[in-house]
Design a protein around this motif. Structure first.
Motif, short mmCIF file in Angstrom:
data_model
loop_
_atom_site.label_atom_id
_atom_site.label_comp_id
_atom_site.label_asym_id
_atom_site.label_seq_id
_atom_site.Cartn_x
_atom_site.Cartn_y
_atom_site.Cartn_z
N GLU A 95 -8.00 1.28 6.00
CA GLU A 95 -9.11 0.38 6.33
C GLU A 95 -8.74 -1.08 6.05
N ALA A 96 -8.02 -1.33 4.95
CA ALA A 96 -7.60 -2.69 4.62
C ALA A 96 -6.63 -3.22 5.66
N ASP B 213 -8.31 11.22 -5.38
CA ASP B 213 -8.07 9.78 -5.54
C ASP B 213 -7.01 9.31 -4.55
N LYS C 203 0.83 -1.21 0.00
CA LYS C 203 0.00 0.00 0.00
C LYS C 203 0.86 1.26 0.00
N GLN D 30 -7.13 6.27 2.54
CA GLN D 30 -8.14 5.82 3.50
C GLN D 30 -8.46 4.34 3.29
N ASP D 31 -8.57 3.91 2.04
CA ASP D 31 -8.82 2.49 1.74
C ASP D 31 -7.69 1.62 2.26
N ARG E 176 -8.57 9.02 -1.12
CA ARG E 176 -9.42 7.82 -1.05
C ARG E 176 -8.59 6.56 -0.91
N LYS E 177 -7.54 6.48 -1.72
CA LYS E 177 -6.69 5.29 -1.67
C LYS E 177 -5.95 5.20 -0.34
#
Length: 174
Positions: free
Chosen positions: A114-115, A104, A61, A110-111, A107-108
Motif C-alpha cells: 500500500e505504501a 504480523d 520494505k 500488505q502495508d 500485515r507488514k
C-alpha cells in the motif's frame, strides 16, 4: 422512376463529395500535434527522481520483510527441533507466537504494498497535473488546434510529434 433514383443518387453523391471537400480544406488549416504521453512523462527528471525514491522505498520494505521472514524461519526451525522436549503448554505458547509473527508479516507485507502504491500514485498525480498545464500552455503558445495522445490513434505523421518538446517543458516546470 429509375432515372429519378439515379439522378437523386448522383445529386446526393455530389453533395456528399462537396462536404468531404470542404472538410478536407478546413482540415488543411488545422494545426495538430501528438504526444506519446507515457514517454513524455517517464522521460522527465521528476519521474526519474520519483522512480529512484520508489525503488529506495521498495528496497527498504523488502529488507524489513526479509528480516522478519528470517526470524519466522528461524522460529519454525527452533520449534521443530525442540518440540519433543517442550511441555504441551510451552509448545502451544511457541506455536501461538509463531502464528502472531506470521500474521504480523502478512500485515507488514500488505502495508508495504500500500505504501509503494501510494507513493507511485503521488508521483503520477504530481507529474500528471504538470503535464496538463504544460500541454495546455504549449498548445496555446504554439497555435495548435488539437493535441492528441499517440496511443489513441492508428497513424500520425511523425512531423506532428511534440513529445520531446513537452518533456523539456515538464523538466523546466517547477
Amino acid at each position: 422512376m429509375n432515372k429519378k433514383i439515379g439522378i437523386r443518387s448522383l445529386l446526393l453523391s455530389m453533395v456528399a463529395v462537396s462536404f468531404v471537400g470542404i472538410s478536407a480544406v478546413q482540415a488543411e488549416g488545422l494545426k495538430i500535434g501528438y504526444i506519446d504521453v507515457k514517454s513524455a512523462m517517464e522521460n522527465t527528471a521528476d519521474h526519474q527522481r520519483g522512480m529512484k525514491r520508489l525503488q529506495a522505498l521498495q528496497d527498504q520494505k523488502v529488507k524489513e520483510l526479509q528480516a522478519l521472514g528470517g526470524k519466522i524461519s528461524q522460529q519454525e526451525k527452533d520449534l521443530l527441533g525442540q518440540s519433543m522436549a517442550m511441555s504441551p503448554d510451552r509448545l502451544a505458547q511457541k506455536q501461538q507466537e509463531l502464528k502472531a509473527m506470521r500474521t504480523d508479516f502478512q500485515r507488514k507485507q500488505q502495508d508495504a504494498q500500500e505504501a509503494l502504491q501510494a507513493e507511485q500514485n503521488r508521483l503520477q498525480m504530481s507529474i500528471g497535473s504538470k503535464f496538463e498545464k504544460v500541454v495546455g500552455s504549449y498548445g496555446k503558445k504554439g497555435g495548435f488546434d488539437m493535441i492528441i495522445a499517440k496511443p489513441v490513434t492508428l497513424y500520425i505523421n511523425p512531423k506532428h510529434d511534440i513529445t520531446a518538446d513537452i518533456t523539456k517543458l515538464l523538466d523546466a516546470e517547477k
